[in-house]
Write a protein that holds these residues in place. Structure first.
Motif, PDB file in Angstrom:
ATOM      1  N   GLU A 138     -69.623 -17.455 -67.180  1.00  0.00           N
ATOM      2  CA  GLU A 138     -69.539 -18.066 -68.510  1.00  0.00           C
ATOM      3  C   GLU A 138     -69.790 -17.081 -69.647  1.00  0.00           C
ATOM      4  N   ALA A 139     -70.030 -15.807 -69.330  1.00  0.00           N
ATOM      5  CA  ALA A 139     -70.204 -14.794 -70.389  1.00  0.00           C
ATOM      6  C   ALA A 139     -68.885 -14.658 -71.154  1.00  0.00           C
ATOM      7  N   PRO A 140     -68.952 -14.301 -72.442  1.00  0.00           N
ATOM      8  CA  PRO A 140     -67.713 -14.083 -73.190  1.00  0.00           C
ATOM      9  C   PRO A 140     -66.820 -13.066 -72.457  1.00  0.00           C
ATOM     10  N   PHE A 141     -65.511 -13.259 -72.583  1.00  0.00           N
ATOM     11  CA  PHE A 141     -64.574 -12.451 -71.799  1.00  0.00           C
ATOM     12  C   PHE A 141     -64.615 -10.963 -72.158  1.00  0.00           C
ATOM     13  N   ARG A 184     -53.931 -12.519 -61.678  1.00  0.00           N
ATOM     14  CA  ARG A 184     -53.171 -11.672 -62.594  1.00  0.00           C
ATOM     15  C   ARG A 184     -52.674 -12.460 -63.801  1.00  0.00           C
ATOM     16  N   GLY A 185     -52.926 -11.914 -64.986  1.00  0.00           N
ATOM     17  CA  GLY A 185     -52.394 -12.531 -66.203  1.00  0.00           C
ATOM     18  C   GLY A 185     -53.281 -13.624 -66.772  1.00  0.00           C
ATOM     19  N   ASN A 186     -54.312 -14.020 -66.052  1.00  0.00           N
ATOM     20  CA  ASN A 186     -55.195 -15.076 -66.569  1.00  0.00           C
ATOM     21  C   ASN A 186     -56.290 -14.452 -67.431  1.00  0.00           C
ATOM     22  N   GLU A 187     -56.392 -14.918 -68.672  1.00  0.00           N
ATOM     23  CA  GLU A 187     -57.389 -14.376 -69.585  1.00  0.00           C
ATOM     24  C   GLU A 187     -58.789 -14.535 -68.986  1.00  0.00           C
ATOM     25  N   GLY A 188     -59.557 -13.457 -69.016  1.00  0.00           N
ATOM     26  CA  GLY A 188     -60.931 -13.529 -68.500  1.00  0.00           C
ATOM     27  C   GLY A 188     -61.028 -13.463 -66.989  1.00  0.00           C
ATOM     28  N   ALA A 189     -59.942 -13.043 -66.335  1.00  0.00           N
ATOM     29  CA  ALA A 189     -59.957 -13.028 -64.867  1.00  0.00           C
ATOM     30  C   ALA A 189     -61.090 -12.144 -64.344  1.00  0.00           C
ATOM     31  N   GLN A 190     -61.711 -12.582 -63.259  1.00  0.00           N
ATOM     32  CA  GLN A 190     -62.775 -11.773 -62.679  1.00  0.00           C
ATOM     33  C   GLN A 190     -62.952 -12.045 -61.188  1.00  0.00           C
ATOM     34  N   ILE A 191     -63.418 -10.998 -60.522  1.00  0.00           N
ATOM     35  CA  ILE A 191     -63.808 -11.107 -59.112  1.00  0.00           C
ATOM     36  C   ILE A 191     -65.297 -10.803 -59.043  1.00  0.00           C
ATOM     37  N   ILE A 192     -66.043 -11.715 -58.444  1.00  0.00           N
ATOM     38  CA  ILE A 192     -67.488 -11.497 -58.270  1.00  0.00           C
ATOM     39  C   ILE A 192     -67.759 -11.398 -56.766  1.00  0.00           C
ATOM     40  N   ASN A 193     -68.305 -10.272 -56.364  1.00  0.00           N
ATOM     41  CA  ASN A 193     -68.646 -10.070 -54.954  1.00  0.00           C
ATOM     42  C   ASN A 193     -70.136 -10.312 -54.746  1.00  0.00           C
ATOM     43  N   ILE A 194     -70.471 -11.053 -53.705  1.00  0.00           N
ATOM     44  CA  ILE A 194     -71.887 -11.182 -53.365  1.00  0.00           C
ATOM     45  C   ILE A 194     -72.251  -9.992 -52.472  1.00  0.00           C
ATOM     46  N   GLY A 195     -72.982  -9.063 -53.070  1.00  0.00           N
ATOM     47  CA  GLY A 195     -73.471  -7.892 -52.334  1.00  0.00           C
ATOM     48  C   GLY A 195     -74.827  -8.209 -51.756  1.00  0.00           C
ATOM     49  N   SER A 196     -75.742  -7.260 -51.844  1.00  0.00           N
ATOM     50  CA  SER A 196     -77.096  -7.479 -51.319  1.00  0.00           C
ATOM     51  C   SER A 196     -77.967  -6.294 -51.682  1.00  0.00           C
ATOM     52  N   ILE A 197     -79.277  -6.517 -51.640  1.00  0.00           N
ATOM     53  CA  ILE A 197     -80.182  -5.366 -51.702  1.00  0.00           C
ATOM     54  C   ILE A 197     -79.864  -4.429 -50.524  1.00  0.00           C
ATOM     55  N   ALA A 198     -79.326  -5.001 -49.445  1.00  0.00           N
ATOM     56  CA  ALA A 198     -78.949  -4.198 -48.275  1.00  0.00           C
ATOM     57  C   ALA A 198     -77.743  -3.298 -48.557  1.00  0.00           C
ATOM     58  N   GLY A 199     -77.148  -3.456 -49.732  1.00  0.00           N
ATOM     59  CA  GLY A 199     -76.070  -2.558 -50.155  1.00  0.00           C
ATOM     60  C   GLY A 199     -76.578  -1.477 -51.087  1.00  0.00           C
ATOM     61  N   LYS A 200     -77.871  -1.526 -51.374  1.00  0.00           N
ATOM     62  CA  LYS A 200     -78.483  -0.531 -52.273  1.00  0.00           C
ATOM     63  C   LYS A 200     -79.438   0.363 -51.496  1.00  0.00           C
ATOM     64  N   GLU A 201     -79.954  -0.123 -50.387  1.00  0.00           N
ATOM     65  CA  GLU A 201     -80.892   0.630 -49.561  1.00  0.00           C
ATOM     66  C   GLU A 201     -80.734   0.138 -48.119  1.00  0.00           C
ATOM     67  N   VAL A 202     -81.340   0.873 -47.185  1.00  0.00           N
ATOM     68  CA  VAL A 202     -81.239   0.442 -45.777  1.00  0.00           C
ATOM     69  C   VAL A 202     -82.628   0.085 -45.265  1.00  0.00           C
ATOM     70  N   TYR A 203     -82.663  -0.646 -44.154  1.00  0.00           N
ATOM     71  CA  TYR A 203     -83.946  -0.974 -43.522  1.00  0.00           C
ATOM     72  C   TYR A 203     -83.779  -0.876 -42.009  1.00  0.00           C
ATOM     73  N   PRO A 204     -84.890  -0.697 -41.282  1.00  0.00           N
ATOM     74  CA  PRO A 204     -84.788  -0.513 -39.836  1.00  0.00           C
ATOM     75  C   PRO A 204     -84.022  -1.659 -39.182  1.00  0.00           C
ATOM     76  N   ASN A 205     -83.125  -1.320 -38.289  1.00  0.00           N
ATOM     77  CA  ASN A 205     -82.312  -2.272 -37.521  1.00  0.00           C
ATOM     78  C   ASN A 205     -81.246  -2.981 -38.367  1.00  0.00           C
ATOM     79  N   GLY A 206     -81.177  -2.611 -39.633  1.00  0.00           N
ATOM     80  CA  GLY A 206     -80.163  -3.229 -40.506  1.00  0.00           C
ATOM     81  C   GLY A 206     -78.860  -2.445 -40.481  1.00  0.00           C
ATOM     82  N   ASN A 207     -78.832  -1.397 -39.670  1.00  0.00           N
ATOM     83  CA  ASN A 207     -77.722  -0.425 -39.604  1.00  0.00           C
ATOM     84  C   ASN A 207     -76.337  -0.945 -40.042  1.00  0.00           C
ATOM     85  N   VAL A 208     -75.740  -1.828 -39.250  1.00  0.00           N
ATOM     86  CA  VAL A 208     -74.345  -2.216 -39.542  1.00  0.00           C
ATOM     87  C   VAL A 208     -74.280  -3.198 -40.718  1.00  0.00           C
ATOM     88  N   TYR A 209     -75.214  -4.165 -40.773  1.00  0.00           N
ATOM     89  CA  TYR A 209     -75.194  -5.092 -41.916  1.00  0.00           C
ATOM     90  C   TYR A 209     -75.334  -4.309 -43.220  1.00  0.00           C
TER      91      TYR A 209
END
Ligand code: NDP
Ligand code: 8X3
Length: 252
Positions: free
Chosen positions: A224-227, A126-151
């Motif tokens: 490193e992208a401009p804020f 909070r209050g820091n210029e350019g603050a950001q949160i980057i989450n590592i998602g996955s292709i598994a968060g865009k589509e599903v595959y067999p047996n990948g159910n819970v992941y």
């Protein structure tokens, strides 16, 4: 001087990000459960950095997350970037024979751990210029595959959280984004198959998978992208992969 906080820095993508982002103009906070690996990495990167703080804890444990945030020394508390990378798959089974202990592990780490880290790090960002949160998602968060159910469900949750956190944190000036990789050769599949390295190696056979460094390149671009820019989401696949189910492999 800015500080970058990385979860899951003891291996794979998180470790590659630590190596890529280290700079004399930055402090790093490196976390994970394996203290020996944090100590080794810190020793190696310290001379290249403006300072490194390590802390081993389990992101699934809310009290450990709170204690970690409280423990951060004054000189490291102006965090500009939180990289929510810690995560795992455990098992690859149809739902009807899946192990609920595996399910708990994935939900507690990938969803609740990310939530705890984000919630209790806001005071640092909070209050820091350019603050950001980057989450590592996955292709598994865009589509599903067999047996990948819970992941896949947990990574869909990361996708939903990334988009909803972007709205919630807009008034605080904290940008939120995600990097969503396809197949990256790390310890991920060894963990998924409960230590079976031979089975894990089959996942990456016959094509050139991504490396942790490939993902670190994308993270570095976001950091490193401009804020004025929020690179909201990047999906990165190996050239041999078109979807979770379409991977071209050589037979040899
Ligand atoms: P690795 O197994 O190599 O690294 C996982 C990291 O997460 C380790 O540093 C591990 O540290 C940490 N971690 C796991 N559980 C916990 C926990 N409970 N508390 C704290 N830290 C934890 O795998 P990757 O580098 O591949 O995985 C990183 C992220 O990338 C994960 O979110 C994964 O879902 C995602 N991803 C991976 C892909 C791939 O193909 N490899 C593709 C798409 C996304 P420690 O064990 O020391 O606690
Ligand atoms: C990890 C990539 O395809 O194994 O998120 O789910 S995959």
């Amino acid at each position: 001087m800015e500080t970058i906080l990385i979860t899951g820095a003891t291996s794979g993508i998180g470790e590659a990000c630590a190596r890529r982002l280290v700079s004399k103009n930055r402090k790093l906070i490196l976390t994970g459960r394996r203290l020996d690996r944090l100590e080794k990495l810190s020793e190696e990167l310290l001379p290249l950095s403006a300072g490194i703080y390590i802390h081993s804890f389990d992101v699934r444990n809310r009290n450990e997350v709170i204690s970690f945030v409280e423990s951060i020394p004054a000189g490291f508390r102006n965090v500009r970037v939180l990289l929510n990378n810690a995560g795992l798959a455990s098992g690859l089974d149809p739902l009807q024979t899946g192990d609920p202990d595996d399910w708990d592990k994935m939900i507690d780490t990938n969803v609740k751990g990310l939530l705890y880290m984000s919630r209790y790090s806001i005071e640092l960002l909070r209050g820091n210029e350019g603050a950001q949160i980057i989450n590592i998602g996955s292709i598994a968060g865009k589509e599903v595959y067999p047996n990948g159910n819970v992941y896949c469900s947990t990574k869909h949750a990361v996708d939903a959280l990334t988009r909803s956190m972007r709205m919630d944190l807009l008034p605080l000036g904290i940008r939120v984004s995600s990097v969503c990789p396809g197949l990256v050769e790390t310890e991920f599949s060894i963990v998924r198959f409960h230590g079976d390295a031979e089975k894990a190696s089959q996942v990456y056979k016959g094509f050139e998978p991504l490396t942790g460094e490939d993902i670190a390149d994308a993270v570095q671009y976001m950091v490193e992208a401009p804020f004025r820019i929020n690179v909201a989401d990047i999906l990165i696949l190996p050239a041999a992969q078109a979807s979770s189910r379409d991977v071209t492999r050589n037979s040899g």
